[in-house]
Design a protein around this motif. Structure first.
Motif, short mmCIF file in Angstrom:
data_model
loop_
_atom_site.label_atom_id
_atom_site.label_comp_id
_atom_site.label_asym_id
_atom_site.label_seq_id
_atom_site.Cartn_x
_atom_site.Cartn_y
_atom_site.Cartn_z
N SER A 1 66.58 65.09 34.51
CA SER A 1 67.37 64.58 33.40
C SER A 1 66.74 63.29 32.88
CB SER A 1 68.82 64.30 33.83
OG SER A 1 69.57 63.75 32.76
N ILE A 2 66.49 63.26 31.58
CA ILE A 2 65.94 62.08 30.92
C ILE A 2 66.98 61.57 29.93
CG2 ILE A 2 64.14 61.23 29.36
CD1 ILE A 2 62.32 63.46 30.59
N ILE A 3 67.29 60.30 30.04
CA ILE A 3 68.33 59.70 29.19
C ILE A 3 67.71 58.55 28.43
CG2 ILE A 3 70.58 58.57 29.19
CD1 ILE A 3 70.83 59.99 32.11
N ASN A 4 67.55 58.76 27.13
CA ASN A 4 66.98 57.74 26.25
C ASN A 4 68.10 56.92 25.62
OD1 ASN A 4 64.37 58.81 26.69
ND2 ASN A 4 64.62 60.26 25.00
N LYS B 1 64.92 52.39 16.99
CA LYS B 1 66.06 53.07 17.60
C LYS B 1 66.39 54.38 16.89
CE LYS B 1 67.09 50.70 21.22
NZ LYS B 1 67.01 51.35 22.55
N ALA B 2 66.18 54.44 15.59
CA ALA B 2 66.35 55.72 14.89
C ALA B 2 65.34 56.73 15.40
CB ALA B 2 66.20 55.51 13.38
N ALA B 3 64.12 56.28 15.66
CA ALA B 3 63.07 57.17 16.14
C ALA B 3 63.37 57.71 17.53
CB ALA B 3 61.73 56.44 16.14
N VAL B 4 64.11 56.97 18.33
CA VAL B 4 64.45 57.45 19.68
C VAL B 4 65.16 58.80 19.62
CG1 VAL B 4 65.94 57.01 21.69
CG2 VAL B 4 64.51 55.17 20.77
N GLU B 5 66.04 58.96 18.65
CA GLU B 5 66.77 60.22 18.56
C GLU B 5 65.85 61.37 18.18
OE1 GLU B 5 70.73 60.02 16.76
OE2 GLU B 5 70.65 57.83 17.00
N GLY B 6 64.85 61.09 17.34
CA GLY B 6 63.85 62.12 17.04
C GLY B 6 63.03 62.46 18.27
N VAL C 1 66.93 66.37 28.08
CA VAL C 1 66.67 65.10 27.41
C VAL C 1 67.81 64.81 26.45
CG1 VAL C 1 64.99 63.70 26.16
CG2 VAL C 1 64.20 65.68 27.49
N ASN C 2 68.46 63.68 26.65
CA ASN C 2 69.59 63.29 25.81
C ASN C 2 69.46 61.83 25.39
OD1 ASN C 2 71.77 65.57 25.83
ND2 ASN C 2 71.06 65.47 27.96
N THR C 3 70.18 61.47 24.35
CA THR C 3 70.27 60.08 23.90
C THR C 3 71.69 59.57 24.13
OG1 THR C 3 68.65 60.46 22.13
CG2 THR C 3 70.02 58.51 21.95
N VAL C 4 71.78 58.35 24.65
CA VAL C 4 73.05 57.64 24.70
C VAL C 4 73.02 56.56 23.62
CG1 VAL C 4 74.45 56.02 26.03
CG2 VAL C 4 73.57 58.08 27.11
N THR D 1 71.72 69.19 26.57
CA THR D 1 70.43 68.60 26.25
C THR D 1 70.28 68.51 24.74
OG1 THR D 1 68.06 68.65 26.82
CG2 THR D 1 69.05 70.74 26.16
N SER D 2 69.33 67.69 24.30
CA SER D 2 69.01 67.52 22.88
C SER D 2 70.18 66.97 22.07
CB SER D 2 68.55 68.86 22.28
OG SER D 2 68.01 68.67 20.98
N GLN D 3 71.04 66.18 22.72
CA GLN D 3 72.24 65.66 22.05
C GLN D 3 72.27 64.14 22.08
OE1 GLN D 3 74.20 67.89 20.47
NE2 GLN D 3 72.75 69.40 21.25
N SER D 4 73.10 63.59 21.20
CA SER D 4 73.36 62.16 21.16
C SER D 4 74.81 61.93 21.58
CB SER D 4 73.13 61.59 19.76
OG SER D 4 71.76 61.69 19.40
N TRP D 5 74.98 61.08 22.60
CA TRP D 5 76.29 60.83 23.17
C TRP D 5 76.70 59.40 22.84
CZ3 TRP D 5 78.39 65.11 25.49
CH2 TRP D 5 77.51 66.15 25.76
N VAL D 6 77.72 59.28 22.01
CA VAL D 6 78.12 57.97 21.47
C VAL D 6 79.22 57.36 22.33
CG1 VAL D 6 78.97 56.74 19.45
CG2 VAL D 6 77.51 58.76 19.15
N VAL D 7 79.02 56.13 22.75
CA VAL D 7 80.03 55.38 23.51
C VAL D 7 80.32 54.11 22.71
CG1 VAL D 7 80.65 54.35 25.72
CG2 VAL D 7 79.03 56.27 25.65
N ASP D 8 81.26 54.20 21.78
CA ASP D 8 81.47 53.07 20.86
C ASP D 8 82.93 52.82 20.52
OD1 ASP D 8 82.11 55.21 19.18
OD2 ASP D 8 80.95 54.44 17.48
N ALA D 9 83.85 53.43 21.30
CA ALA D 9 85.29 53.25 21.07
C ALA D 9 85.73 53.73 19.68
CB ALA D 9 85.71 51.78 21.27
N GLY D 10 84.98 54.68 19.12
CA GLY D 10 85.36 55.25 17.82
C GLY D 10 85.01 54.38 16.64
N ARG D 11 83.95 53.63 16.76
CA ARG D 11 83.53 52.76 15.64
C ARG D 11 82.76 53.55 14.59
NH1 ARG D 11 79.16 47.89 16.50
NH2 ARG D 11 78.77 47.41 14.31
N MET D 12 81.97 54.52 15.03
CA MET D 12 81.06 55.21 14.11
C MET D 12 81.74 56.40 13.44
SD MET D 12 77.14 56.15 15.02
CE MET D 12 77.36 57.73 15.85
#
Length: 256
Positions: free
Chosen positions: A144-147, A167-172, A188-191, A245-256
């Motif tokens: 598991s790779i977490i970017n 940081k935008a490029a990280v998701e790509g 491989v996922n993004t947090v 995998t291949s997902q972005s997982w947002v931890v922002d308390a519903g800001r975005m």
């Protein structure tokens, strides 16, 4: 309400590498993995902070993690450090590409040299760390790779264009590497953290006005702390998320 958090038995004895693990979110990740019985290594340039973290874990009765001083902008040094982790702890099967620096800067002042340094600090090492651990994960049968990305560019934040571009490029990077590594059982996922109240953020940017604006923007009216992100990282590292995998997982308390 009393909060009770999940435990992940699959993390026991798993070799975990965290970049930028000496302080802030990274230190919380190192601590949480250690609590779960993982074999933890972390890389950082902040040797004093690393020593404090290791001492605190010892005092709490946890095995001290392996700390290797490393400037992640030096790819040769990064590769050497990862090889050392492999030699001393075994094959890395969890990589947390946590390290970054959200230094503010005016677009008019950016030079070619500064731009390249910001890419090296916030993006380049993530790819080369993946490149270095991927053969170990293939041999192990998966990993598991977490970017780490950032809410900043999603929110249209100005004042640091080199950082938000990286940081935008990280998701790509996550999307492409998830496709390439998926056949080998490597996820491989993004947090994407919101505004996390690390000591650095509190010292540099948290004012009463900024806090009020933040809470207005969030659905949940409480400040985020490093543990909130670490809990997501634990789940993504564990077998519980084996088909994610291949997902972005947002931890922002519903800001975005």
């Amino acid at each position: 309400m009393t909060q009770v958090f999940a435990a992940y038995p699959s993390l026991r004895d798993r070799v975990v590498l965290v970049t930028g693990g000496a302080s802030g979110i990274g230190a919380e990740e190192v601590t949480q993995f250690a609590r779960h019985g993982a074999k933890v290594a972390f890389l950082d340039i902040a040797e004093e902070a690393a020593g404090i973290l290791i001492a605190s874990l010892r005092e709490a009765g946890m095995p001290p993690p392996l700390f290797l001083p490393c400037d992640l902008r030096d790819i040769a040094a990064l590769r050497a450090a990862i090889a050392t982790v492999n030699r001393r702890l075994g094959a890395v099967t969890v990589l947390v590409n946590n390290a970054a620096n959200d230094q503010r800067h005016n677009y008019e002042d950016v030079t070619v040299e500064y731009w390249d340094e910001r890419m090296a600090t916030n993006l380049r090492h993530q790819f080369f760390a993946i490149q270095a651990v991927a053969p170990m994960m293939r041999t192990a049968g998966g990993g598991s790779i977490i970017n780490f990305g950032s809410i900043s560019w999603h929110a249209g934040q100005g004042g640091m264009p080199a950082y938000t571009s990286a940081k935008a490029a990280v998701e790509g990077l996550t999307k492409g590497m998830a496709r390439d590594l998926g056949p080998h059982g490597i996820r491989v996922n993004t947090v994407i953290p919101g505004w996390i109240m690390t000591q650095r953020q509190i010292d540099l940017w948290l004012t009463p006005e900024a806090e009020a604006n933040l809470l207005r923007a969030q659905c949940l009216k409480a400040k985020l702390v490093p543990a909130d992100v670490a809990h997501m990282v634990l789940w993504l590292a564990s077998d519980d998320s084996r088909m994610c995998t291949s997902q972005s997982w947002v931890v922002d308390a519903g800001r975005m």
